[in-house]
Motif scaffolding. Structure first.
Motif, PDB file in Angstrom:
ATOM      1  N   TYR A  36      45.330  18.595 -80.755  1.00 48.07           N
ATOM      2  CA  TYR A  36      46.521  17.941 -81.316  1.00 48.07           C
ATOM      3  C   TYR A  36      47.736  18.857 -81.230  1.00 48.07           C
ATOM      4  CZ  TYR A  36      44.473  13.655 -83.159  1.00 48.07           C
ATOM      5  OH  TYR A  36      43.905  12.420 -83.285  1.00 48.07           O
ATOM      6  N   GLU A  39      48.923  18.880 -77.651  1.00 46.98           N
ATOM      7  CA  GLU A  39      49.580  17.616 -77.296  1.00 46.98           C
ATOM      8  C   GLU A  39      50.974  17.517 -77.929  1.00 46.98           C
ATOM      9  OE1 GLU A  39      48.453  15.120 -75.117  1.00 46.98           O
ATOM     10  OE2 GLU A  39      47.066  16.738 -74.633  1.00 46.98           O
ATOM     11  N   ILE A  40      51.102  17.945 -79.174  1.00 44.64           N
ATOM     12  CA  ILE A  40      52.417  17.928 -79.828  1.00 44.64           C
ATOM     13  C   ILE A  40      53.389  18.835 -79.088  1.00 44.64           C
ATOM     14  CG2 ILE A  40      53.662  18.658 -81.914  1.00 44.64           C
ATOM     15  CD1 ILE A  40      51.182  17.671 -83.511  1.00 44.64           C
ATOM     16  N   MET A  47      53.425  11.898 -78.638  1.00 49.52           N
ATOM     17  CA  MET A  47      52.725  12.060 -79.912  1.00 49.52           C
ATOM     18  C   MET A  47      53.437  11.303 -81.026  1.00 49.52           C
ATOM     19  SD  MET A  47      49.882  13.505 -79.564  1.00 49.52           S
ATOM     20  CE  MET A  47      49.498  13.785 -81.278  1.00 49.52           C
ATOM     21  N   LYS A  68      52.822  20.222 -86.803  1.00 52.76           N
ATOM     22  CA  LYS A  68      52.157  21.253 -86.001  1.00 52.76           C
ATOM     23  C   LYS A  68      51.835  22.473 -86.861  1.00 52.76           C
ATOM     24  CE  LYS A  68      54.080  23.629 -82.402  1.00 52.76           C
ATOM     25  NZ  LYS A  68      54.678  23.808 -81.082  1.00 52.76           N
TER      26      LYS A  68
END
Length: 85
Positions: A36, A39-40, A47, A68
């Motif tokens: 995650y 991806e952020i 996202m 994040k």
């Protein structure tokens, strides 16, 4: 230092689940968090769209930065958790 409830939870968990399985679960959760965070970092707009679709929450760029950071904090807590040790 822990309270009695936390200690009881840990003791019950150790009796019900093998330590190796707990470590595997810990590594798997940390890996998902890492994905995650990646991806952020790489695809912030995608996202934000995904979060809007799945959770019906609209995030600003600043919200995404805080998300994040929060994910990193949660990962650190999991990695240093007394439950798994």
């Amino acid at each position: 230092m822990t309270d009695g409830v936390s200690q009881a939870f840990r003791e019950q968990l150790f009796h019900e689940v093998d330590a190796g399985v707990l470590r595997l679960a810990q590594e798997m959760v940390c890996s998902v968090i890492d994905n995650y965070i990646l991806e952020i970092t790489r695809f912030p707009e995608s996202m934000k769209s995904l979060i809007k679709q799945q959770y019906n929450i609209t995030l600003t760029d600043q919200d995404l930065v805080m998300l994040k950071r929060a994910l990193g904090t949660i990962k650190s807590l999991i990695e240093t958790s007394e439950v798994i040790r």
